[in-house]
Design a protein around this motif. Structure first.
Motif, PDB file in Angstrom:
ATOM      1  N   ALA A   1       0.847  -1.170  -0.122  1.00  0.00           N
ATOM      2  CA  ALA A   1      -0.104   0.032  -0.092  1.00  0.00           C
ATOM      3  C   ALA A   1       0.835   1.300   0.063  1.00  0.00           C
ATOM      4  N   PHE A   2       0.291   2.276  -0.786  1.00  0.00           N
ATOM      5  CA  PHE A   2       1.147   3.611  -0.511  1.00  0.00           C
ATOM      6  C   PHE A   2       1.013   4.053   0.804  1.00  0.00           C
ATOM      7  N   VAL A   3       2.165   4.710   1.246  1.00  0.00           N
ATOM      8  CA  VAL A   3       2.457   5.158   2.577  1.00  0.00           C
ATOM      9  C   VAL A   3       2.455   6.752   2.488  1.00  0.00           C
ATOM     10  N   ASP A   4       1.547   7.629   3.131  1.00  0.00           N
ATOM     11  CA  ASP A   4       1.455   9.079   2.815  1.00  0.00           C
ATOM     12  C   ASP A   4       2.590   9.378   3.909  1.00  0.00           C
ATOM     13  N   PHE A   5       3.723   9.172   3.935  1.00  0.00           N
ATOM     14  CA  PHE A   5       4.861   9.193   5.216  1.00  0.00           C
ATOM     15  C   PHE A   5       4.988  10.797   5.342  1.00  0.00           C
ATOM     16  N   ASP A   6       5.411  11.267   6.626  1.00  0.00           N
ATOM     17  CA  ASP A   6       5.825  12.733   6.881  1.00  0.00           C
ATOM     18  C   ASP A   6       7.390  12.792   6.283  1.00  0.00           C
ATOM     19  N   ARG A   7       8.036  11.682   6.800  1.00  0.00           N
ATOM     20  CA  ARG A   7       9.484  11.613   6.322  1.00  0.00           C
ATOM     21  C   ARG A   7      10.054  10.501   6.164  1.00  0.00           C
ATOM     22  N   GLU A   8      11.252  10.169   5.540  1.00  0.00           N
ATOM     23  CA  GLU A   8      11.912   8.671   5.547  1.00  0.00           C
ATOM     24  C   GLU A   8      12.949   8.953   6.404  1.00  0.00           C
ATOM     25  N   LEU A   9      13.081   7.915   7.246  1.00  0.00           N
ATOM     26  CA  LEU A   9      14.247   7.737   8.372  1.00  0.00           C
ATOM     27  C   LEU A   9      15.226   6.780   8.140  1.00  0.00           C
ATOM     28  N   SER A  10      16.447   6.569   8.682  1.00  0.00           N
ATOM     29  CA  SER A  10      17.236   5.112   8.846  1.00  0.00           C
ATOM     30  C   SER A  10      17.809   5.077  10.276  1.00  0.00           C
ATOM     31  N   VAL A  11      18.065   3.719  10.359  1.00  0.00           N
ATOM     32  CA  VAL A  11      18.838   3.626  11.785  1.00  0.00           C
ATOM     33  C   VAL A  11      19.704   2.643  11.226  1.00  0.00           C
TER      34      VAL A  11
ATOM     35  N   VAL B   1      16.543  11.954   2.281  1.00  0.00           N
ATOM     36  CA  VAL B   1      15.981  12.838   1.568  1.00  0.00           C
ATOM     37  C   VAL B   1      16.066  11.931  -0.156  1.00  0.00           C
ATOM     38  N   HIS B   2      14.994  11.610  -0.513  1.00  0.00           N
ATOM     39  CA  HIS B   2      14.890  10.940  -1.894  1.00  0.00           C
ATOM     40  C   HIS B   2      14.308  11.813  -3.011  1.00  0.00           C
TER      41      HIS B   2
ATOM     42  N   VAL C   1       4.902   8.214  10.119  1.00  0.00           N
ATOM     43  CA  VAL C   1       3.681   8.440   9.542  1.00  0.00           C
ATOM     44  C   VAL C   1       2.954   8.909  10.669  1.00  0.00           C
ATOM     45  N   ASP C   2       2.684  10.209  10.957  1.00  0.00           N
ATOM     46  CA  ASP C   2       1.847  10.603  12.209  1.00  0.00           C
ATOM     47  C   ASP C   2       2.504  10.299  13.467  1.00  0.00           C
ATOM     48  N   GLY C   3       3.756  10.287  13.700  1.00  0.00           N
ATOM     49  CA  GLY C   3       4.509  10.132  14.706  1.00  0.00           C
ATOM     50  C   GLY C   3       4.659   8.667  14.868  1.00  0.00           C
ATOM     51  N   GLU C   4       4.175   7.683  14.354  1.00  0.00           N
ATOM     52  CA  GLU C   4       4.540   6.579  14.160  1.00  0.00           C
ATOM     53  C   GLU C   4       5.569   6.008  13.385  1.00  0.00           C
ATOM     54  N   ILE C   5       5.933   4.669  13.411  1.00  0.00           N
ATOM     55  CA  ILE C   5       7.117   4.264  12.555  1.00  0.00           C
ATOM     56  C   ILE C   5       6.812   2.880  11.961  1.00  0.00           C
ATOM     57  N   LEU C   6       6.972   2.917  10.562  1.00  0.00           N
ATOM     58  CA  LEU C   6       6.726   1.482   9.692  1.00  0.00           C
ATOM     59  C   LEU C   6       8.186   1.221   9.191  1.00  0.00           C
TER      60      LEU C   6
END
Length: 390
Positions: free
Chosen positions: A185-195, A213-214, A260-265
Motif C-alpha cells: 500500500a502507498f504510505v503517505d509518510f511525513d519523512r523517511e528515516l533510517s537507523v 531525502v529521496h 507516519v503521524d508520529g508512528e514508525i513503519l
C-alpha cells in the motif's frame, strides 16, 4: 566462532563478497585495525581493489567464493546478490564463519518473506500482499486504492518498483517486473528515516537516527540528527532494535523506516553497511564500516556517538549517456570548511549512478539544538552540486 579480541598485528583477513564502494570503504576502515581484506567481484580493478586484494569472479561463482574462503578467517558480503546456499556450503567446507548469516541473507533478499517475518513478530510494516498474477494485482490495487508493486528479489534505487494506481495498469506493471512480486500500500509518510544498527558478539548498538531525502526514489541526502521529534527518534530506535532481534548473525544493518503521524513503519532492511550511513565516517566516533568489521570479527563495538550535526550528499552521474568517469571542479569541495569528498573509483559514469558522496560536518562546539540543519543541508547540496563530470 569469535576471533580473539586480544589480537596481534598483522591481524586476521576478512573476505567480502562484492568489491564496490561499500567494499572499498570497508577495506579503508579495516587497515588501521590491522585487518587485511580480500574481495570477490566480477569487475577487474573494482572500486575496492585500491585498498584490498581482489578475486575476479561473479558473486555466485563457486570457485571464486571457495578461493575467497580459503584466503580469509571470516566471510561477509556487501551486496545482496551473494548466494546464501553457496555461502553455507563453502562455510562448512572451509570451516569459515559467515556474518551476517546466510539465513539472514535468504530472508532479506526476498522482500515478501522479509515483510512477513517482521509482521509475524509484531513489527509495524505497511500493508502488503503477495502477487502471483494480474488478477492478484488488480485485487490489491482495488483494496489499497493503488499500490507500489515491488519485485521480490533484486532492485535498488527505484529499480524493481512500479507504482500502480488503477487495475487497468496491472498487466503492464507485472510484465515490467517479469518475476515474483509483492504489492505494498502507498504510505503517505511525513519523512523517511533510517537507523544503522549493529549486532556484535554480546552487544547491540544503533547510530543516531538519520533523515533521508529521496528524489525519483534515489537517495540524495541524509541529515543527522533527523529533523523530527525526540519521541519519534526514540520510537525509530526501538523499532530498529526489534528488527535486529529477528535477524541472525553479527554485522551492520541498514534499516529504512517511514515516519507516519508520529508512528514508525519498516520499509526495507539491508544486511550490510548502507548508503544512509555514510555520514558516520566523519560524523560519528566510529564509522559504520569499522563497526561492521568489529562486529563480524567478534570484537567489541565502537562508540556510535554523533560528533556534530552532519549531512551526506550523494554524487550521482549527471550525464545523458555512459562515458569514462572524470570528476571536475573538485577544488571547491576540498576548500569548503567541514567538507569531505569520497570518490568511489568507478571507471564509468552513467545517468544517476552513485559515483561518490560529499559529507559536511557542522561545528562540534555547537549543541544539536543550536545547529540549523536546514542551512547545513543547503550548504551540502551547494557544495555537491558544484561538482561536474567532464
Amino acid at each position: 566462532m569469535t576471533l580473539d579480541s586480544d589480537f596481534t598485528i598483522p591481524g586476521p583477513t576478512l573476505g567480502v563478497v562484492g568489491g564496490g564502494q561499500l567494499g572499498r570503504m570497508m577495506a579503508e576502515a579495516a587497515a588501521p585495525l590491522g585487518v587485511s581484506v580480500v574481495v570477490l567481484d566480477p569487475t577487474p580493478d573494482c572500486p575496492a581493489s585500491v585498498a584490498a586484494d581482489q578475486v575476479v569472479g561473479s558473486f555466485d561463482d563457486p570457485e571464486g567464493v571457495a578461493e575467497l574462503a580459503a584466503r580469509c578467517d571470516v566471510l561477509t558480503y556487501e551486496i545482496e546478490l551473494a548466494d546464501p546456499d553457496l555461502l553455507d556450503e563453502v562455510s562448512r567446507e572451509a570451516n569459515v564463519p559467515v556474518h551476517p548469516s546466510p539465513d539472514t541473507l535468504r530472508l532479506i533478499e526476498d522482500k515478501l518473506e522479509q515483510k512477513a517475518a517482521f509482521e509475524d513478530r509484531g513489527i509495524p510494516v505497511p500493508p502488503f500482499e503477495r502477487v502471483d498474477s494480474v488478477a492478484d494485482l488488480e485485487s490489491s490495487v482495488e483494496r489499497f486504492d493503488g499500490v507500489m508493486l515491488k519485485a521480490r528479489r533484486g532492485g535498488y534505487d527505484g529499480r524493481g518498483n512500479v507504482p500502480v494506481r488503477s487495475p487497468d495498469e496491472a498487466a503492464d506493471a507485472l510484465a515490467e517486473l517479469d518475476g515474483k512480486a509483492m504489492a505494498e500500500a502507498f504510505v503517505d509518510f511525513d519523512r523517511e528515516l533510517s537507523v544503522i544498527g549493529c549486532v556484535g558478539e554480546a552487544e547491540t548498538s544503533t547510530f543516531p537516527v538519520g533523515e533521508n531525502v529521496h528524489e525519483e526514489e534515489i537517495l540524495r541526502e541524509t541529515v543527522v540528527p533527523a529533523r523530527t521529534t525526540d519521541e519519534v527518534t526514540a520510537r525509530a530506535e526501538a523499532v530498529a532494535r526489534d528488527v535486529l532481534s529477528v535477524l541472525d548473525g553479527r554485522g551492520v544493518y541498514g534499516i529504512e523506516l517511514f515516519e507516519v503521524d508520529g508512528e514508525i513503519l519498516v520499509n526495507e532492511v539491508a544486511p550490510r553497511p548502507h548508503n544512509s550511513g555514510h555520514w558516520t565516517i566523519e560524523g560519528a566516533v566510529t564509522s559504520q564500516f569499522e563497526q561492521h568489521i568489529r562486529a563480524v570479527l567478534g570484537w567489541p563495538l565502537g562508540s556510535t556517538r554523533l560528533r556534530a550535526p552532519t549531512v551526506s550528499a550523494n554524487v550521482l552521474g549527471t550525464v545523458e549517456a555512459p562515458r569514462e568517469a572524470r570528476l571536475g571542479d573538485v577544488d571547491a569541495v576540498l576548500s569548503e570548511p567541514g567538507a569531505a569528498l569520497h570518490w568511489y573509483g568507478k571507471h564509468e559514469v552513467r545517468p544517476l549512478r552513485k559515483m561518490g558522496h560529499v559529507t559536511l560536518v557542522g561545528d562540534a562546539g555547537e549543541s544539536e539544538a543550536d545547529v540549523d540543519t536546514d542551512s547545513l543541508l543547503a550548504r551540502a547540496r551547494e557544495t555537491r552540486d558544484g561538482l561536474t563530470f567532464r
